[in-house]
Design a protein around this motif. Structure first.
Motif: not given
Ligand code: PLP
Length: 415
Positions: A121-122, A125-126, A129, A144, A147-148, A152
Motif C-alpha cells: 500500500d505504501t 501511495r508513493q 504521489a 489503496p 484512497e491515495a 492526495l
C-alpha cells in the motif's frame, strides 16, 4: 581512441568491445588501465557509448512510432539509469526503491510505470504521489490506489497488466499465459475494468509481458500480434480510451555457443503492421516496448583478478577474487536449467592462443557452485591476470547474493 575492432577467441561470441595490443578495450581504454582507475577488483564496467549505440540501432530498426522504455530491474545502477533516462522514452520500475532511483535519475514521471505482484500500500501511495502510471495486477490494488488519490487530491493513473491467454514460445523465462502471479487473467479483465471505473481511477491502457530472454524473432512477433489483438478485444470494455499499450519485450541476447543475435527485421515488420492498425483502432495509444537486458546486457563486463592457480589431479583451477556472490547469473544459478559457460576471457591476453588443456575459473566461496567458467579453453594464465565475463550488463550485481560468505561488495562503474 577507437581501437580497431577484432574478433574474440572462438570460445567467446562477438562482443561490442575492441582489442588492441592483446588487451580488451572498454570505453576506449585498455582494461588494465581501467582496473587501475577503479582501484580494486572485482568490478562491473558498463560502457555508456555501447549503451547509446544499442538504443540508436534499435530505434533505427524499429518503426519510429514505437516508444522504448528501460525496464530497470535489469540493471538499477543509478548512473546507468540516469544515462538511459536521457536515451529512452520512459522507465519501468518494479518497486518503490526503483522508483526512487528513476526519479533521482531525472525520469519524467509521466513516462514512468510500475509493475509487479504484491505492491505494498505504501508503494502504491508513493506511486500516486509521484504521478506515475501503475500497472494494476490485482483487484486488491484498487482500494489503496483510490484512497491515495482521494487523500492526495491527484489522479491515480493506472493501466491493467493482463496475464494473457497464450504463452510466449521459446522464452528463457515465461511470465505470462497459464496460471501466473503476474497480472490479471485476461478473462477477469472486464470485471477489473468495471471496478477501476467505479473507483474513479484514471484508466490509461494495457500492459502485457509474456516473458524474457527470447532469441526467436518469430515467437516475439507472434506474442506481440496476439497481445495487440487481446488488447483490442479488452479495449471494448475500457472506461476510457487506451493511451498506452505496453506490449512488453523479452528481446534476448546471445550468451552461449551456438546462440545467434536476435533478428530485428521480422519484429520491425510486425510492429509496423500493429502501428498502422492501432492508428485506426486505438488512435490515442502510444505503443511501448519495455526492454531491460537487450539495452544493457552486452554493454557490461564483470572483471575479477586471478589470485591463485591450483592444479588438482591434472585439472587447472584459476582461482579469482570474484564469483557467484557478485555474479549469480554467470555461475549458472539464476534461472539456468543446465549450467553453461558465459563467454569468459583473460582480458590482458586476448591474442594468446588457448593452452593445451581447458581450465576452470572459480571464485573464493567455499561452495562447489562458485564456478565462473567450467573447463574452458583459455590461454595459459598467471596470478594477477584479469578474468573478464562478457554479457554482464544485466542481472549482475543487483541479482546476486552479495552478503553470502562476507566478501567485499562489488564496485560498479559507468565508463
Ligand atoms: C523483467 C521484466 C522486464 C525486463 O525483461 P528483460 O528480459 O530484461 O528485457 C520487462 N518487463 C517486465 C514486466 C519485467 O518483469
Amino acid at each position: 581512441m577507437n581501437a580497431p575492432a577484432r574478433s574474440l577467441p572462438t570460445h567467446a561470441p562477438q562482443t561490442v568491445f575492441a582489442i588492441a595490443d592483446g588487451e580488451l578495450q572498454i570505453a576506449g581504454q585498455p582494461l588494465s588501465r581501467l582496473a587501475a582507475r577503479v582501484g580494486r577488483t572485482p568490478f562491473y564496467a558498463y560502457d555508456r557509448g555501447a549503451i547509446a549505440r544499442r538504443v540508436a540501432e534499435l530505434r533505427a530498426a524499429l518503426p519510429p512510432a514505437i516508444e522504448l522504455h528501460y525496464a530497470m530491474k535489469a540493471n538499477p545502477m543509478p548512473a546507468l539509469v540516469g544515462h538511459l533516462a536521457r536515451l529512452v522514452d520512459g522507465i519501468d520500475v518494479a518497486s518503490a526503491g526503483e522508483l526512487q532511483v528513476a526519479l533521482d535519475a531525472g525520469a519524467d514521471p509521466q513516462h514512468v510505470s510500475f509493475a509487479g505482484p504484491g505492491k505494498r500500500d505504501t508503494e502504491l501511495r508513493q506511486a500516486v504521489a509521484a504521478g506515475i502510471l501503475v500497472n494494476v495486477e490485482s483487484f486488491r490494488e484498487i482500494a489503496p490506489l483510490a484512497e491515495a488519490a482521494a487523500a492526495l487530491g491527484v489522479p491515480a493513473r493506472v493501466a491493467v497488466r493482463v496475464n494473457p491467454d497464450f504463452e510466449l514460445k521459446s522464452s528463457g523465462m515465461k511470465m505470462g499465459g497459464g496460471p501466473k502471479p503476474f497480472g490479471v487473467d485476461a478473462e477477469q479483465v472486464p470485471g477489473l475494468l468495471a471496478e477501476i471505473s467505479r473507483a474513479g481511477l484514471a484508466f490509461e491502457g494495457f500492459h502485457l509481458f509474456a516473458g524474457s530472454q527470447n532469441l526467436k524473432a518469430e515467437a516475439i512477433v507472434e506474442a506481440q500480434r496476439k497481445s495487440f489483438e487481446l488488447a483490442l478485444r479488452l479495449a471494448a470494455h475500457a472506461p476510457a480510451p487506451v493511451r498506452t499499450l505496453n506490449l512488453g519485450g523479452g528481446f534476448g541476447i546471445p550468451y552461449f555457443p551456438g546462440e545467434q543475435a536476435l533478428d530485428l527485421t521480422p519484429i520491425a515488420a510486425g510492429l509496423a503492421d500493429i502501428v498502422a492498425e492501432a492508428a485506426q483502432a486505438l488512435p490515442e495509444a502510444r505503443i511501448v516496448l519495455e526492454l531491460g537486458r537487450y539495452l544493457v546486457g552486452e554493454a557490461g563486463v564483470y572483471v575479477c583478478r586471478i589470485t591463485d592457480i591450483k592444479v588438482s589431479r591434472g585439472h587447472t583451477y584459476l582461482v579469482t577474487d570474484g564469483g557467484l556472490h557478485h555474479h549469480l547469473s554467470a555461475s549458472g544459478n539464476f534461472g539456468q536449467v543446465i549450467r553453461k559457460n558465459y563467454p569468459v576471457a583473460i582480458g590482458n591476453r586476448m591474442d594468446a592462443p588457448p593452452a593445451g588443456e581447458p581450465a576452470s575459473v572459480v571464485g573464493p566461496l567455499c561452495t562447489p557452485l562458485d564456478v565462473i567458467a567450467d573447463r574452458m579453453p583459455l590461454p595459459a594464465a598467471q596470478i594477477g591476470d584479469l578474468i573478464v565475463v562478457f554479457q554482464s550488463g544485466a542481472y549482475g550485481a543487483s541479482a546476486s547474493p552479495q552478503a553470502f560468505l562476507g566478501h567485499p561488495q562489488v564496485v560498479e562503474i559507468l565508463a
